[in-house]
Design an enzyme around this catalytic site. Structure first.
Site, PDB file in Angstrom:
ATOM      1  CB  THR A  27      -0.933   0.023   1.227  1.00 18.17           C
ATOM      2  OG1 THR A  27      -0.145   0.102   2.409  1.00 18.17           O
ATOM      3  CG2 THR A  27      -1.821  -1.199   1.273  1.00 18.17           C
ATOM      4  CG  ASP A  28      -1.245   4.830  -1.280  1.00 19.19           C
ATOM      5  OD1 ASP A  28      -1.884   4.567  -0.239  1.00 19.19           O
ATOM      6  OD2 ASP A  28      -1.783   5.271  -2.306  1.00 19.19           O
ATOM      7  CB  VAL A  29       1.239   7.493   2.856  1.00 22.16           C
ATOM      8  CG1 VAL A  29       2.734   7.393   2.695  1.00 22.16           C
ATOM      9  CG2 VAL A  29       0.649   8.457   1.850  1.00 22.16           C
ATOM     10  CG  MET A  30      -3.550   8.131   0.951  1.00 23.13           C
ATOM     11  SD  MET A  30      -4.241   9.374   2.031  1.00 23.13           S
ATOM     12  CE  MET A  30      -5.963   9.213   1.666  1.00 23.13           C
ATOM     13  CB  ILE A  32      -5.077   3.044  -1.551  1.00 23.08           C
ATOM     14  CG1 ILE A  32      -6.214   3.718  -0.769  1.00 23.08           C
ATOM     15  CG2 ILE A  32      -5.551   2.589  -2.920  1.00 23.08           C
ATOM     16  CD1 ILE A  32      -6.711   5.009  -1.384  1.00 23.08           C
TER      17      ILE A  32
END
Length: 151
Positions: A27-30, A32
């Protein structure tokens, strides 16, 4: 020590189903899933599908007979997987040619289609040139083709 087996997936009719879980690294920082990770998941599912079909891709590579390489990839993103989601990668064959196979792959979270793709994998020589794939492999892939309507 008795070790558990890695995820292998299974066939459901002509479709191969491969389970995945979304981890922090995906995932990314969000939270997602990063878009390119779907390609990695599709690759893992295709490898396990080949194994389940009895295709010895590793042996073919080691003998110098050839290997599959993605020659075309078209993806459509419809939704986003998130951290800790349980995902199923669904793979089917759409078209078999002498040196390639068109594989349709989808990432599902429950009943929600997240990503769908059409990936052409070509059989190539150790020098990277397209060559005819083994007949027994083409026969194995033919089990995944959609049923023809007799009408």
């Amino acid at each position: 020590m008795d070790q558990p087996a890695p995820a292998t997936g299974r066939f459901d009719g002509a479709a191969f189903l491969f389970p995945m879980r979304v981890y922090f690294e995906d995932t990314d920082v969000m939270g997602i899933v990063y878009y390119a990770n779907y390609l990695k998941w599709f690759e893992r599912a295709r490898w396990e599908m080949l194994r389940a079909l009895g295709v010895d891709l590793l042996g073919s590579q080691e003998r110098g007979d050839g290997a599959y390489a993605v020659t075309e990839a078209n993806l459509k993103y419809r939704g986003s997987a998130r951290l800790d989601d349980s995902i199923i990668i669904r793979s089917t064959a759409d078209e078999i040619r002498a040196a390639s196979v068109l594989v349709r792959q989808q990432a599902w979270r429950g009943d929600e289609l997240l990503v769908e793709g059409a990936l052409r994998v070509g059989f190539i020589s150790p020098e990277g040139r397209p060559i005819r794939q083994p007949d027994e492999w083409r026969a194995a892939f033919s089990k995944l083709l959609p049923a023809k309507d007799p009408a």
